[in-house]
Design an enzyme around this catalytic site. Structure first.
Site, mmCIF file in Angstrom:
data_model
loop_
_atom_site.group_PDB
_atom_site.id
_atom_site.type_symbol
_atom_site.label_atom_id
_atom_site.label_comp_id
_atom_site.label_asym_id
_atom_site.label_seq_id
_atom_site.Cartn_x
_atom_site.Cartn_y
_atom_site.Cartn_z
ATOM 1 N N THR A 184 0.898 -1.138 -0.029
ATOM 2 C CA THR A 184 0.065 -0.145 0.001
ATOM 3 C C THR A 184 0.783 1.316 0.080
ATOM 4 O OG1 THR A 184 -0.135 0.061 2.438
ATOM 5 C CG2 THR A 184 -1.954 -1.146 1.320
ATOM 6 N N LYS A 185 2.018 1.195 0.280
ATOM 7 C CA LYS A 185 2.929 2.489 0.432
ATOM 8 C C LYS A 185 3.149 3.107 -1.060
ATOM 9 C CE LYS A 185 3.904 1.092 4.473
ATOM 10 N NZ LYS A 185 3.228 1.783 5.653
#
Length: 363
Positions: A184-185
């Site tokens: 998700t980064k």
């Protein structure tokens, strides 16, 4: 439905490059500590304006390995913001060190440098700023305090890939920085992955040993290390995606600017806009005193949200020894925060719809 985050859609623009990279690794027959990792470590160090990058298994390991490499005496204290994800604190307590919680600045929700000095004792060895939500902490006063008291600065950069302070990436790193490449980064792998970034050559060398069972040579171990290596597959994925990070961060800034210009709901507390071009807007976090009603309303409008994070660390069962602490700013933040959708694949039209819905919220 506007999802909070669609990982499949997020990776779709990179799919061809990722598939080529994965195929290259599979055909190479070399899957650990190979050329893909070497290439990524050099590229990401250069990107961060640092001398060294050491790929490790995840962001928590990156933090823990930095602290382990410094070899602080047991029960040494590490100052850490009270408003953060639990990984920041786990890295401290796992090594027998003591986290000392500092309240955040209520505007930025990040570590408040003005509250650090009062927490320093003879046991304090480091400050661990967390660049939460994609915004760098105010590093100049942190650096001044650390220099005056002889403290190390270990930064948690898990949410701040590409962020700057005084328009410099290097100024966000402290003595050593820990990155996560969780999917998700802003720069995400296809699984767990992390890295330590530093310009301290000796520290980088020691961490290279520690990540590989304490050895830099097969079967010869200088330290009691761990198994925490960024594998070739994830390194290849990151190599494919890194060239696009700045462009994707710029799109995040444009969406954040639209949110900031368009949301008119008086009860909603917006993030500060004073460093729009330095933040990388990993999350767009707002605050509302009637959070549950606000979230339910947006869901009825077809908008998913998230909460980063619902319960402060000193109220978590895992850290019940700190439940007696009174941290009112942190506690209020955790009762009110809501993360709105924001990603490189979210369109301005979608954000406009979200803003229109927010402005019509009556509770």
């Amino acid at each position: 439905m506007i999802p909070f985050l669609d990982l499949q859609q997020l990776n779709a623009p990179h799919q061809a490059a990722i598939e080529t990279a994965v195929q290259r690794v599979v055909r190479s027959g070399w899957y650990i500590l190979g050329q893909e990792l070497t290439t990524f470590e050099k590229s990401f160090a250069d990107y961060c304006e640092a001398s060294h990058c050491v790929g490790v298994a995840n962001g928590l390991d990156a933090l823990q390995l930095i602290l382990q490499a410094y070899d602080f005496p047991k029960d040494s204290e590490v100052i850490v913001p009270a408003n953060t994800y639990i990984a920041s604190v786990l890295s401290i307590s796992f090594l027998g060190l003591v986290p000392v919680f500092v309240e955040p600045d209520p505007k930025t929700m990040l570590l408040d440098p003005a509250r650090i000095e009062e927490k320093i004792t003879y046991k304090t060895k480091a400050v661990l700023p967390v660049h939460l939500y994609g915004r760098s902490c105010e590093m100049a006063p942190v650096q001044e305090i650390a220099s005056r008291f002889g403290l190390k600065i270990v930064t948690d950069c898990a949410q701040s890939h590409g962020a700057t302070y005084a328009f410099s990436k290097k100024e966000t790193l402290g003595d050593a920085a820990a990155f996560s490449f969780y999917p998700t980064k802003n720069l995400g792998a296809l699984g767990d992955a992390g890295a330590v970034v530093t310009s301290d050559a000796e520290l980088a060398k020691k961490i290279r040993y520690l990540r590989n069972y304490g050895s830099n040579k097969k079967y010869f171990n200088e330290y009691q290390g761990v198994n925490s290596r960024l594998d070739e597959m994830q390194a290849a994925v990151l190599n494919a995606k890194l060239p696009f990070l700045d462009r994707e961060n710029q799109h995040r800034r444009e969406l954040a600017q639209y949110y900031l210009n368009s949301i008119q709901l008086s009860e909603l507390v917006l993030p500060p806009a004073d460093r729009l071009d330095e933040d990388v807007w990993h999350l767009f976090v707002v605050r509302h005193p009637r959070r549950a009603a606000f979230i339910d309303y947006l869901l009825q409008c077809g908008i998913q949200t998230n909460i980063h994070y619902p319960l402060p660390i000193h109220h978590q069962k895992a850290y019940q020894q700190y439940s007696h602490l009174r941290l009112p700013i942190t506690e209020q933040i955790h009762q009110e925060v809501v993360s709105l959708p924001l990603s490189p694949v979210l369109s301005l039209e979608q954000v406009a719809y979200i803003c229109d819905c927010i402005n019509q919220f009556k509770g």
